[in-house]
Design an enzyme around this catalytic site. Structure first.
Site, PDB file in Angstrom:
ATOM      1  N   GLU A 183     -11.817   2.960  14.866  1.00  0.00           N
ATOM      2  CA  GLU A 183     -11.185   2.089  16.251  1.00  0.00           C
ATOM      3  C   GLU A 183     -11.062   1.793  17.468  1.00  0.00           C
ATOM      4  OE1 GLU A 183      -8.518  -0.490  13.693  1.00  0.00           O
ATOM      5  OE2 GLU A 183      -9.204  -0.383  12.598  1.00  0.00           O
ATOM      6  N   GLY A 227      -8.168   3.917  12.253  1.00  0.00           N
ATOM      7  CA  GLY A 227      -7.391   4.953  12.887  1.00  0.00           C
ATOM      8  C   GLY A 227      -8.076   5.632  13.947  1.00  0.00           C
ATOM      9  N   ILE A 228      -8.809   6.478  13.807  1.00  0.00           N
ATOM     10  CA  ILE A 228     -10.217   6.969  14.666  1.00  0.00           C
ATOM     11  C   ILE A 228     -11.205   5.882  14.849  1.00  0.00           C
ATOM     12  CG2 ILE A 228     -11.575   9.830  14.633  1.00  0.00           C
ATOM     13  CD1 ILE A 228     -10.116  10.895  13.045  1.00  0.00           C
ATOM     14  N   HIS A 265     -15.764   5.080   7.840  1.00  0.00           N
ATOM     15  CA  HIS A 265     -13.891   4.735   8.227  1.00  0.00           C
ATOM     16  C   HIS A 265     -13.427   5.805   8.730  1.00  0.00           C
ATOM     17  CE1 HIS A 265     -10.331   2.945   6.024  1.00  0.00           C
ATOM     18  NE2 HIS A 265      -9.974   4.956   6.254  1.00  0.00           N
ATOM     19  N   ARG A 297      -8.783  17.377   4.779  1.00  0.00           N
ATOM     20  CA  ARG A 297      -9.935  17.882   3.895  1.00  0.00           C
ATOM     21  C   ARG A 297     -11.345  18.428   4.723  1.00  0.00           C
ATOM     22  NH1 ARG A 297      -8.677  12.409   0.629  1.00  0.00           N
ATOM     23  NH2 ARG A 297      -7.317  12.090   2.876  1.00  0.00           N
ATOM     24  N   GLY A 316      -8.102   9.991   6.387  1.00  0.00           N
ATOM     25  CA  GLY A 316      -9.482  10.683   4.712  1.00  0.00           C
ATOM     26  C   GLY A 316     -10.394   9.478   5.415  1.00  0.00           C
ATOM     27  N   GLY A 333     -10.458   8.022   9.426  1.00  0.00           N
ATOM     28  CA  GLY A 333      -8.849   7.883   9.493  1.00  0.00           C
ATOM     29  C   GLY A 333      -8.505   9.313   9.184  1.00  0.00           C
ATOM     30  N   GLU A 385      -7.157  -3.999   4.982  1.00  0.00           N
ATOM     31  CA  GLU A 385      -7.005  -3.578   3.891  1.00  0.00           C
ATOM     32  C   GLU A 385      -6.378  -4.644   3.045  1.00  0.00           C
ATOM     33  OE1 GLU A 385      -7.778   0.041   2.068  1.00  0.00           O
ATOM     34  OE2 GLU A 385      -6.782   0.661   4.393  1.00  0.00           O
ATOM     35  N   LYS A 432       3.052   1.229   3.585  1.00  0.00           N
ATOM     36  CA  LYS A 432       2.299  -0.122   4.219  1.00  0.00           C
ATOM     37  C   LYS A 432       2.226  -1.317   3.280  1.00  0.00           C
ATOM     38  CE  LYS A 432      -0.998   2.394   6.502  1.00  0.00           C
ATOM     39  NZ  LYS A 432      -2.806   2.153   6.824  1.00  0.00           N
ATOM     40  N   ASN A 469       0.979  -1.033  -0.258  1.00  0.00           N
ATOM     41  CA  ASN A 469       0.118  -0.168  -0.276  1.00  0.00           C
ATOM     42  C   ASN A 469       1.025   0.967  -0.169  1.00  0.00           C
ATOM     43  OD1 ASN A 469      -1.672   2.438   0.556  1.00  0.00           O
ATOM     44  ND2 ASN A 469      -2.714   0.782   2.176  1.00  0.00           N
TER      45      ASN A 469
END
Length: 394
Positions: free
Chosen positions: A330, A327-328, A205, A238, A209, A207, A381, A14, A7
């Site tokens: 979870e 990340g956020i 989701h 963003r 993003g 993170g 992922e 990653k 990734n």
């Protein structure tokens, strides 16, 4: 079959080496701050857990370091690069051209490059990862898994914008959707957990993003990110949804160029623009210390998510579960609390004690009286990419 999943992000790489079809994780790692003299390299196997800080100037050098780690005499997991039969690559934007996992050819690489303009922060680095992997693993089959593929099932009424038809028919301007690999993975896990045949799920989701997907019977039917990964929820840098007349005003009245506006909305807005911080951990810390900008930013972030929950529950005519991931999603009990607060009309009731508990697996955090399940599902992922690559090649 050994599958190396890569990734390749804008400043990170990653990777996971996964054995399929068992899904056995052989090793995993991450390189952060590619291009920095203080890049962070993490590498983990069942025997070693290594973290180093070193200079890594570019993605090619970073991937060479990955190969060195895999082949390392003491810490390595393979003796030759030919032991890896398949390389699975995450590619962010595949437009309408790619609806499924694809074996990489010259035509595929040209198409990925063609979509650079729609995902300028992602596709160029995804392609560079492919080109470097072809050099380092010349005998491995290269496979692309597209973030946009899962959202090919979104109906025309949801993906078409209310602008002249020619832009949709000739220029293919539409909602494409992103984070598809993650949304697909966690929704499958949620459906298995719920044990129901017909399901209405909203995956969230969160993170740097962020995106949300309405998933009806396992298929994406609407999504918060659109033509490019810029709108929808408030993200790290963003803005998410914004009145397009603001852009005209900034250009025509305030004197900004379109390029400056684009940079502002994608790199200087979101939580960064609201607080001065892009990392949610910093924002939560400052909010606890009473910073009014950080307190308001957290409230705005959650409010935007709430609006999408309402919209997607309406679009599916019901709701079985909401899924927090990434990340956020979870790790931030604060955001989950703010999102689920005062949602009893939808039958959403959070158990605060369960919400504070950490789990490496699926964690149900709703009260027993909640009509809607609230589930935290760790995303993976890389595992999803490996499984899709194996299915294609096998």
């Amino acid at each position: 079959m050994n599958i190396l999943v890569i990734n390749s992000g804008s400043s990170s790489i990653k990777f996971q080496l996964i054995q399929e079809p068992s899904g056995n994780l052989i090793c995993s790692g991450l390189i952060e701050r590619v291009g920095d003299h203080k890049a962070i390299l993490k590498y983990k196997t069942d025997r070693f857990d290594i973290e180093e800080i070193d200079r890594i100037d570019n993605h090619k050098e970073g991937l060479k370091r990955v190969v060195d780690l895999l082949l390392h005499q003491e810490n390595g997991v393979i003796k030759d690069t030919d032991e890896i039969q398949v390389i699975g690559h995450r590619v962010v934007h595949g437009g309408n051209f790619f609806s499924d996992t694809t074996l990489i050819t010259s035509e595929v690489k040209n198409k990925i490059k063609e979509y650079d303009v729609l995902a300028p922060l992602h596709n160029p680095n995804n392609l560079e990862g492919i080109l470097i992997a072809e050099q380092l693993f010349p005998n491995a089959k290269q496979v692309a898994v597209f973030d946009t593929a899962f959202h090919q099932t979104i109906p025309e009424k949801a993906k078409k914008f209310a602008i002249p038809n020619t832009f949709y028919e000739d220029e293919h301007i539409q909602l494409y959707g992103f984070h598809g690999t993650s949304h697909k993975y966690v929704s499958k896990k949620a459906i298995e957990y719920l044990g129901i045949k017909n399901s209405k799920i909203i995956s969230i989701h969160l993170g740097n993003g962020c995106s949300m997907t309405a998933i009806l019977d396992g298929k994406s039917i609407d999504h918060s990110l659109g033509f490019a990964p810029a709108n929808g929820l408030i993200m790290g840098t963003r803005s998410g949804d914004i009145d397009h007349s603001i852009i005209s005003y900034m250009v025509n009245t305030l004197g900004y160029t379109l390029e400056e506006v684009d940079t502002l909305l994608t790199k200087k807005s979101g939580m960064l623009g609201l607080t001065g911080y892009s990392d949610l951990r910093d924002i939560q810390r400052e909010a606890e210390n009473g910073d009014p900008y950080c307190i308001l930013a957290l409230q705005m972030n959650a409010y935007r998510i709430k609006k999408y929950i309402g919209a997607y529950a309406a679009s599916m005519n019901g709701l079985d579960a909401i899924v927090f991931t990434a990340g956020i999603g979870e790790n931030s009990s604060v955001i989950r609390t703010l999102v689920c607060d005062e949602m009893d009309y939808f039958g959403i009731a959070l158990d605060e004690s369960k919400n504070e508990q950490r789990s490496s697996g699926i964690n149900e955090i709703n009260t027993t009286a909640s009509k809607v399940k609230i589930i935290v599902v760790p995303t993976n992922e890389e595992l999803e990419i490996a499984k899709q690559a194996y299915k294609l090649i096998h």
